[in-house]
Design a protein around this motif. Structure first.
Motif, short mmCIF file in Angstrom:
data_model
loop_
_atom_site.label_atom_id
_atom_site.label_comp_id
_atom_site.label_asym_id
_atom_site.label_seq_id
_atom_site.Cartn_x
_atom_site.Cartn_y
_atom_site.Cartn_z
N ALA A 145 3.46 -6.09 -2.34
CA ALA A 145 3.71 -5.85 -3.76
C ALA A 145 2.42 -5.73 -4.56
CB ALA A 145 4.57 -6.97 -4.34
N TYR A 146 1.26 -5.88 -3.92
CA TYR A 146 -0.01 -5.80 -4.65
C TYR A 146 -0.24 -4.37 -5.11
CZ TYR A 146 -4.96 -6.26 -5.72
OH TYR A 146 -6.18 -6.27 -6.35
N THR A 147 -0.45 -4.21 -6.41
CA THR A 147 -0.66 -2.87 -6.98
C THR A 147 -1.99 -2.73 -7.69
OG1 THR A 147 0.52 -3.56 -9.00
CG2 THR A 147 1.81 -2.46 -7.27
N GLY A 148 -2.78 -3.78 -7.75
CA GLY A 148 -4.07 -3.70 -8.41
C GLY A 148 -4.45 -5.05 -8.98
N LYS A 149 -5.65 -5.12 -9.53
CA LYS A 149 -6.18 -6.40 -10.02
C LYS A 149 -5.41 -6.93 -11.23
CE LYS A 149 -9.70 -4.12 -12.86
NZ LYS A 149 -11.16 -4.02 -13.15
N ASP A 150 -4.66 -6.06 -11.91
CA ASP A 150 -3.92 -6.50 -13.09
C ASP A 150 -2.47 -6.86 -12.80
OD1 ASP A 150 -6.17 -6.06 -14.66
OD2 ASP A 150 -5.65 -3.94 -14.99
N CYS A 151 -2.08 -6.91 -11.53
CA CYS A 151 -0.67 -7.15 -11.20
C CYS A 151 -0.33 -8.64 -11.16
CB CYS A 151 -0.32 -6.51 -9.86
SG CYS A 151 -1.06 -7.32 -8.43
N GLY A 211 -4.29 -3.39 -0.51
CA GLY A 211 -2.89 -3.16 -0.83
C GLY A 211 -2.35 -1.93 -0.13
N PRO A 212 -1.05 -1.67 -0.24
CA PRO A 212 -0.44 -0.52 0.42
C PRO A 212 -0.97 0.79 -0.12
CG PRO A 212 1.10 -1.51 -1.11
CD PRO A 212 -0.08 -2.43 -1.05
N VAL A 213 -1.07 1.79 0.74
CA VAL A 213 -1.51 3.13 0.36
C VAL A 213 -0.28 3.99 0.17
CG1 VAL A 213 -2.91 5.11 1.01
CG2 VAL A 213 -3.63 2.81 1.70
N TRP A 214 0.04 4.28 -1.09
CA TRP A 214 1.25 5.04 -1.41
C TRP A 214 1.03 6.52 -1.15
CZ3 TRP A 214 5.61 2.36 -2.66
CH2 TRP A 214 5.44 1.03 -3.02
N GLY A 215 2.15 7.25 -0.90
CA GLY A 215 2.08 8.67 -0.62
C GLY A 215 1.71 9.47 -1.85
N THR A 216 1.17 10.68 -1.63
CA THR A 216 0.83 11.60 -2.72
C THR A 216 1.71 12.83 -2.59
OG1 THR A 216 -0.90 12.57 -1.36
CG2 THR A 216 -1.54 10.80 -2.85
N ALA A 241 11.32 -3.59 -17.61
CA ALA A 241 10.82 -4.97 -17.58
C ALA A 241 9.73 -5.07 -16.53
CB ALA A 241 11.95 -5.93 -17.23
N PRO A 242 8.61 -5.72 -16.83
CA PRO A 242 7.52 -5.83 -15.86
C PRO A 242 7.89 -6.73 -14.70
CG PRO A 242 7.06 -7.17 -17.78
CD PRO A 242 8.30 -6.38 -18.08
N LEU A 243 7.33 -6.42 -13.53
CA LEU A 243 7.60 -7.24 -12.35
C LEU A 243 6.91 -8.59 -12.45
CD1 LEU A 243 8.93 -7.18 -9.55
CD2 LEU A 243 6.79 -6.34 -8.64
N PHE A 244 5.72 -8.61 -13.07
CA PHE A 244 4.99 -9.85 -13.26
C PHE A 244 4.78 -10.05 -14.75
CE2 PHE A 244 3.64 -8.08 -9.22
CZ PHE A 244 4.01 -9.10 -8.38
N ILE A 245 5.26 -11.17 -15.31
CA ILE A 245 5.18 -11.46 -16.74
C ILE A 245 3.91 -12.24 -17.01
CG2 ILE A 245 6.31 -12.58 -18.69
CD1 ILE A 245 8.93 -12.17 -17.28
N THR A 246 3.03 -11.71 -17.84
CA THR A 246 1.78 -12.38 -18.20
C THR A 246 1.97 -13.16 -19.47
OG1 THR A 246 1.03 -10.46 -19.43
CG2 THR A 246 0.45 -10.53 -17.11
#
Length: 480
Positions: A145-151, A211-216, A241-246
């Protein structure tokens, strides 16, 4: 010239017909056929299959020999890794989704993790440590589920390591309990650790460190749709709704809600105080109504009033009190309240003791048993002659435990307030604490008539990054 033009038109029509035929299934639209690799030839999937056929197979083989609840939990572990494999295949065929789409994409894995957590709820079984180990360890699979440093997540490698650290607490309990009793349980615990560390960690490090490499240009995750109500147009969809609530999202949502609706609760009370004279209807207190002018100011409680407040020992609302030996192997002490003279005298080293839901009680175990578990007890004291494996204190509040003999391992988990009295035979005990506070250990004095020495176990720790790793030391407070 006309013949060449006709030939080119026929070739173009043939290509269009081929694209139209592929639109119904197979390769997704907009994705060239050569970009969809066979999972069997994908190095990442091949390595994942090796992980499943190696360490995971070792865990499964040991679970088959153990059977019962351990086999049930291990099958859920296999389901989780199978679900992760399907997601790894779909990642390369799918565009990177938004938070709502990601939650839908991860739904198969979330369902398996929820099933594992359900095994640990309710009354504990004899294999609770096995079930808890698997339930806590499955959170490591959420690295996908990692999508970047802001997730809001750690990097995949760190996430796997942190998740296993939570599960390792219970995995070590399995090793301690069965190391010299049943090699199949020890093999199961060692195989499970190998599956995650180094197994899954090295796999993520080698193929998905960021993290996972998504398709293009691939298909996107379809958004869930609701059927429109008959007789009118469908309402606009709600915001995603966001997956992770900050914390910032919580603050903004709470401020918008408070400004758009009338004040309620204490906010309404303070608003009324500031806008009206609420003391207008109060009576004036005369001199004879003041306590300093009253004759009876002793404040002594009579004997009759005392007898009303003091009654017989209460019983827990969760169930009837129990003190019994079940199946000849397990002593169960449950829901005892206000009982100061509970005694277990007919016990041996093959039996275990489980103390649950007791309050303001004292239990004496007059014999050496295999292990002791004290769960959800308040103001309870337990005195035992000795244990073969471990004494566990879980989810308790203000308890006292005294060992009069040997105790190789003592673990305190999620407990606030615990006094541990050690004997000379148990001074070498290994004491493990987690999520606990106010833990004091008292040891006998070197002199015969000396006072007990009290030692407080640290609750606060400081972490330093040094030489490529974190070094943890307890916080020490020095007086000026």
């Amino acid at each position: 010239m006309d013949e060449k033009l006709i030939q080119r038109l026929e070739n173009a029509v043939s290509r269009l017909e081929a694209l139209s035929a592929d639109d119904g299934g197979g390769v997704p639209r907009g994705l060239p056929a050569e970009d969809v690799a066979d999972p069997a030839s994908d190095p990442a999937i091949v390595a994942f299959d090796d992980l499943v056929s190696g360490p995971l197979r070792r865990v499964s083989d040991a679970a088959v020999k153990i059977g019962d609840k351990v086999l049930e939990a291990t099958k859920i572990l296999e389901e989780a890794f199978a679900a992760l494999r399907e997601l790894l295949i779909k990642v390369k065929q799918t565009q990177k989704p938004n938070m709502v789409g990601l939650a839908q994409f991860l739904q198969p894995l979330n369902e398996v993790i929820t099933k594992a957590n359900a095994l640990t709820e309710g009354r504990r079984s004899d294999f609770f440590n096995h079930q808890k180990t698997i339930a806590d360890s499955l959170s490591a699979l959420a690295w996908i589920a990692y999508t970047g440093k802001d997730c809001g997540m750690s990097l995949p490698i760190a996430h796997v390591e942190e998740s296993w650290q939570m599960a390792e607490f219970y995995n070590n309990k399995v090793l301690v309990q069965y190391r010299s009793k049943d090699p199949d349980h020890a093999e199961w615990a060692k195989g499970l650790k190998e599956l995650y560390i180094p197994g899954l960690r090295d796999y993520v490090k080698g193929f998905y460190p960021l993290g996972p490499v998504w398709g293009t240009g691939a298909t996107s995750v379809p958004a869930p749709r609701k059927a429109p109500a008959p007789g009118g147009p469908s309402p606009p969809p709600p915001p995603a709704a966001p997956l992770f609530i900050t914390d910032s999202l919580k603050a903004s949502s709470s401020s918008s809600l408070s400004s758009s609706r009338p004040k309620e609760g204490m906010a309404a009370v303070f608003q009324e105080i500031s806008s009206a004279n609420i003391t207008a209807g109060l009576r004036k207190v005369t001199d004879d109504m003041k306590s300093k002018n009253q004759k009876d100011r002793t404040g002594v409680v009579t004997t009759a009033e005392k007898e009303k407040s003091v009654g017989s020992p209460a019983f827990s609302k969760t169930g009837p009190p129990k003190l019994e030996l079940q199946m000849g192997r397990k002593w169960v002490v449950e829901n005892q309240i206000g009982r100061k003279k509970l005694v277990i005298d007919d016990c041996d080293a093959k039996q275990s003791v489980y103390v649950f839901g007791c309050k303001d009680s004292v239990l004496q175990i007059q014999g050496k048993v295999n292990n002791i578990t004290i769960d959800k007890c308040t103001k309870t004291g337990v005195v035992f002659k000795g244990v073969v494996a471990a004494c566990e204190i879980v989810n308790c509040n203000r308890v006292e435990v005294q060992s009069q003999g040997s105790a190789p391992t003592i673990s305190v988990d999620n407990t606030a307030g615990c006094q541990l009295y050690l004997s000379n035979e148990s001074l070498e005990a290994s004491i493990t604490t987690a999520k606990s506070s106010e833990i004091n250990v008292l040891v006998p004095a070197s002199e015969i008539e000396g006072d007990w020495g009290e030692h407080a176990l640290p609750e606060q720790f400081v972490h330093f990054y040094k030489d490529g790793q974190f070094v943890t030391t307890p916080v020490s407070h020095s007086g000026g």
